[in-house]
Scaffold this motif. Structure first.
Motif, PDB file in Angstrom:
ATOM      1  N   PRO A   1     -11.347   9.865  -5.612  1.00 58.33           N
ATOM      2  CA  PRO A   1     -10.417  10.807  -6.252  1.00 58.33           C
ATOM      3  C   PRO A   1      -8.992  10.670  -5.734  1.00 58.33           C
ATOM      4  N   ILE A   2      -8.058  11.001  -6.594  1.00 61.28           N
ATOM      5  CA  ILE A   2      -6.636  11.050  -6.245  1.00 61.28           C
ATOM      6  C   ILE A   2      -6.188  12.505  -6.369  1.00 61.28           C
ATOM      7  N   PHE A   3      -5.652  13.065  -5.303  1.00 59.22           N
ATOM      8  CA  PHE A   3      -5.285  14.477  -5.290  1.00 59.22           C
ATOM      9  C   PHE A   3      -3.805  14.640  -5.623  1.00 59.22           C
TER      10      PHE A   3
ATOM     11  N   ALA B   1      -1.031  17.983  -6.260  1.00 57.75           N
ATOM     12  CA  ALA B   1      -0.924  19.434  -6.071  1.00 57.75           C
ATOM     13  C   ALA B   1      -0.925  20.174  -7.399  1.00 57.75           C
ATOM     14  N   GLN B   2      -0.150  19.717  -8.370  1.00 60.99           N
ATOM     15  CA  GLN B   2      -0.060  20.445  -9.629  1.00 60.99           C
ATOM     16  C   GLN B   2      -1.374  20.388 -10.402  1.00 60.99           C
ATOM     17  N   ASP B   3      -2.106  19.286 -10.270  1.00 60.16           N
ATOM     18  CA  ASP B   3      -3.415  19.206 -10.923  1.00 60.16           C
ATOM     19  C   ASP B   3      -4.408  20.155 -10.269  1.00 60.16           C
ATOM     20  N   CYS B   4      -4.309  20.313  -8.948  1.00 61.11           N
ATOM     21  CA  CYS B   4      -5.202  21.241  -8.245  1.00 61.11           C
ATOM     22  C   CYS B   4      -4.983  22.671  -8.725  1.00 61.11           C
ATOM     23  N   PHE B   5      -3.712  23.070  -8.890  1.00 60.20           N
ATOM     24  CA  PHE B   5      -3.420  24.419  -9.377  1.00 60.20           C
ATOM     25  C   PHE B   5      -3.900  24.594 -10.816  1.00 60.20           C
ATOM     26  N   ALA B   6      -3.777  23.536 -11.608  1.00 57.61           N
ATOM     27  CA  ALA B   6      -4.246  23.609 -12.986  1.00 57.61           C
ATOM     28  C   ALA B   6      -5.753  23.822 -13.040  1.00 57.61           C
ATOM     29  N   MET B   7      -6.491  23.090 -12.190  1.00 55.33           N
ATOM     30  CA  MET B   7      -7.936  23.249 -12.155  1.00 55.33           C
ATOM     31  C   MET B   7      -8.344  24.616 -11.605  1.00 55.33           C
ATOM     32  N   MET B   8      -7.534  25.162 -10.693  1.00 52.93           N
ATOM     33  CA  MET B   8      -7.820  26.505 -10.189  1.00 52.93           C
ATOM     34  C   MET B   8      -7.695  27.536 -11.308  1.00 52.93           C
ATOM     35  N   ALA B   9      -6.716  27.365 -12.174  1.00 55.91           N
ATOM     36  CA  ALA B   9      -6.573  28.273 -13.322  1.00 55.91           C
ATOM     37  C   ALA B   9      -7.765  28.147 -14.265  1.00 55.91           C
ATOM     38  N   ALA B  10      -8.201  26.903 -14.492  1.00 58.34           N
ATOM     39  CA  ALA B  10      -9.377  26.691 -15.338  1.00 58.34           C
ATOM     40  C   ALA B  10     -10.617  27.312 -14.712  1.00 58.34           C
TER      41      ALA B  10
ATOM     42  N   ILE C   1     -17.651  21.415  -7.073  1.00 58.13           N
ATOM     43  CA  ILE C   1     -17.390  20.312  -6.144  1.00 58.13           C
ATOM     44  C   ILE C   1     -18.255  19.108  -6.489  1.00 58.13           C
ATOM     45  N   LEU C   2     -19.531  19.346  -6.775  1.00 57.89           N
ATOM     46  CA  LEU C   2     -20.426  18.243  -7.147  1.00 57.89           C
ATOM     47  C   LEU C   2     -19.949  17.567  -8.425  1.00 57.89           C
ATOM     48  N   ASP C   3     -19.538  18.377  -9.398  1.00 54.21           N
ATOM     49  CA  ASP C   3     -19.031  17.804 -10.650  1.00 54.21           C
ATOM     50  C   ASP C   3     -17.791  16.968 -10.404  1.00 54.21           C
ATOM     51  N   GLY C   4     -16.889  17.475  -9.555  1.00 53.19           N
ATOM     52  CA  GLY C   4     -15.672  16.726  -9.263  1.00 53.19           C
ATOM     53  C   GLY C   4     -15.954  15.419  -8.556  1.00 53.19           C
ATOM     54  N   MET C   5     -16.916  15.423  -7.641  1.00 53.61           N
ATOM     55  CA  MET C   5     -17.258  14.196  -6.932  1.00 53.61           C
ATOM     56  C   MET C   5     -17.814  13.135  -7.871  1.00 53.61           C
ATOM     57  N   CYS C   6     -18.572  13.588  -8.873  1.00 58.94           N
ATOM     58  CA  CYS C   6     -19.156  12.630  -9.817  1.00 58.94           C
ATOM     59  C   CYS C   6     -18.261  12.378 -11.018  1.00 58.94           C
ATOM     60  N   GLY C   7     -17.108  13.059 -11.062  1.00 54.63           N
ATOM     61  CA  GLY C   7     -16.089  12.730 -12.057  1.00 54.63           C
ATOM     62  C   GLY C   7     -16.359  13.193 -13.461  1.00 54.63           C
TER      63      GLY C   7
END
Length: 472
Positions: free
Chosen positions: A221-223, A225-234, A275-281
């Motif tokens: 994964p590539i982290f 910051a703005q994508d992390c906040f977007a996923m937090m909203a989702a 987290i599991l879903d994110g790890m498996c993409g």
């Protein structure tokens, strides 16, 4: 007509549990019923999975092979997450599947019209209309089998009472195969062919025979910051939608209202699932499945064991891809027709909780009316705005801020919940009669896990774990 009796004019009493069930959360049906109903839960969840993959994979540059792998991965993780949630989380018979809420955050800056063309917001009748000769018969047959045949023509029938969804899908799928083989769609436009033909998915040839999804299968994964906040909203919007679905599941499973500590358990496992879903993409998070909640009401089987068997079906068909791909090739209008009925049952579950409110007061009418109306109207404005302009009403230099606002206010459940909560906690809150009118007195005893003896029956952790973790 006989005269009206005085007792017939007495209002219906409030009920804390749903009574029209054949098998509740703790009473498993016979094994044949268990397996058949479990397979139906897998089948209706499969349609949502295929829609998510159909939207995401082409945008990300993938073809049929990548689409098949994404479907397998979502199914595998959904099976694992469902087992975890049913066994250690809320303990409710809820299927955990991919959430559409995450798609907006995943494809932000991509023109919204691309998503609309693929049917992101066209789950029910608009999806049926994409192939009316397949979708409409599915809707009509499901209504006839589940709501008429099982009650009038063949009362108590196992086929129509428990297997209405499966029988309907088989009949219409065969009909669709005949139309495809006869060349009924050979001269039609590509959109119609994609919706109607049974050989247009490309999944059967592309899916591997055996494949085990694994972490970082698409790379590390590539982290950002703005994508992390977007996923937090989702995640926030998905959490609200899942909470409503779990409450509906508790209703149709014959359980009592879910105590806050049980919700906390469910949220914890949902975080692990994400987290599991994110790890498996998969980029779809995990949420309680609305369509499976409707199936609980349709079959009147709210057993926890059924959902565990359904999770095993998900895992099996995800590992042996060719078998799952055959079912995944079912035309999407068939699933859309099923959702017309199943989504309706899920929505109706929320109306059950209005029985505790005083609907004869102006305050109750105002809060319910404005939260429901704006809960539908505001997201519709956001969708139409983005369809027309290619970007949402929040259009600043900060992509993260844009996605956060657009994701939250494009979710009807989130908008309605926020408005209802704020109004309920502020409007005439100090009046003495309000506490009784708002219905919370009925739910007071469920604030704590220990205040109602039935909580132990429905929500206790397995293996005696509740003794070691009393706060859960």
């Amino acid at each position: 007509m006989s005269p009206v009796k005085a007792e017939d004019l007495v209002p219906h009493p409030c009920r804390e549990q749903y009574a029209e069930l054949d098998y509740c959360i703790t009473s498993p049906p016979p094994w044949i019923t268990t397996v058949v109903v479990a397979f139906q839960h897998y089948l209706v969840m499969l349609g949502t999975t295929v829609i998510i993959a159909t939207i995401l994979v082409p945008i990300m540059g993938g073809g049929h092979e990548e689409k098949a792998i994404v479907i397998q991965t979502i199914l595998f993780l959904a099976g694992i997450n469902t087992l975890l949630q049913v066994h250690f989380g809320t303990r409710l018979p809820a299927v955990m599947g991919g959430s559409f809420t995450y798609i907006y955050a995943a494809v932000a800056a991509v023109p919204f019209v691309t998503l609309s063309a693929l049917g992101l917001f066209y789950f029910a009748f608009p999806g049926v209309a994409k192939c009316i000769e397949i979708g409409l018969p599915t809707l009509v047959l499901l209504l006839i089998f589940s709501e008429y045949a099982s009650h009038y023509f063949a009362k108590g029938s196992f086929v129509f009472g428990r297997c209405a969804v499966l029988v309907t899908v088989i009949i219409v799928w065969i009909f669709a195969e005949i139309l495809t083989a006869a060349g009924a769609y050979d001269e039609r436009n590509p959109v119609t062919q994609f919706s109607c033909r049974t050989d247009s998915s490309g999944l059967i040839h592309a899916a591997p025979w055996v494949r085990f999804p694994y972490p970082f299968q698409w790379g590390y994964p590539i982290f950002c910051a703005q994508d992390c906040f977007a996923m937090m909203a989702a995640s926030f919007a998905s959490l609200i939608e899942s909470t409503g679905t779990l409450i509906a599941v508790s209703r149709y499973a014959g359980a009592t209202f879910v105590p806050p500590s049980v919700f906390a358990r469910g949220i914890g496992w949902q975080g692990i699932s994400i987290i599991l879903d994110g790890m498996c993409g998969t980029l779809t998070g995990t949420a309680a499945s609305v369509e499976n909640c409707g199936l609980l009401a349709l079959t009147r089987v709210g057993s926890r064991r059924v959902i565990k068997i359904s999770a095993l079906f998900m895992i099996f068909f995800s590992l042996f891809g060719k078998f799952g791909a055959i079912l995944a090739s079912i035309p999407l209008p068939i699933f859309s027709a099923l959702y017309c009925v199943l989504f309706a049952y899920s929505a109706a579950a929320g109306l059950c909780f209005l029985q505790y409110c005083n609907l004869n007061t102006r305050r109750s009418k105002f809060i319910l009316g404005i939260s429901l109306f704006l809960g539908l109207s505001i997201p519709q404005y956001f969708r139409e705005f983005e369809t027309f302009y290619g970007f949402g009403p929040a259009h600043t230099r900060s992509l993260a801020f844009n996605v956060i606002v657009n994701v939250i206010f494009s979710s009807p459940a989130t908008v309605a919940a926020i408005l209802a909560y704020l109004l309920d906690c502020t409007h005439l809150y100090w009046e003495p009669h309000v506490r009784r009118d708002r219905g919370w007195l009925w739910l007071e005893k469920f604030k704590s896990y220990r205040h109602d003896g039935r909580s132990e029956e429905f929500y206790a952790l397995p293996y005696g774990m509740s003794r070691y973790f009393p706060s859960l």
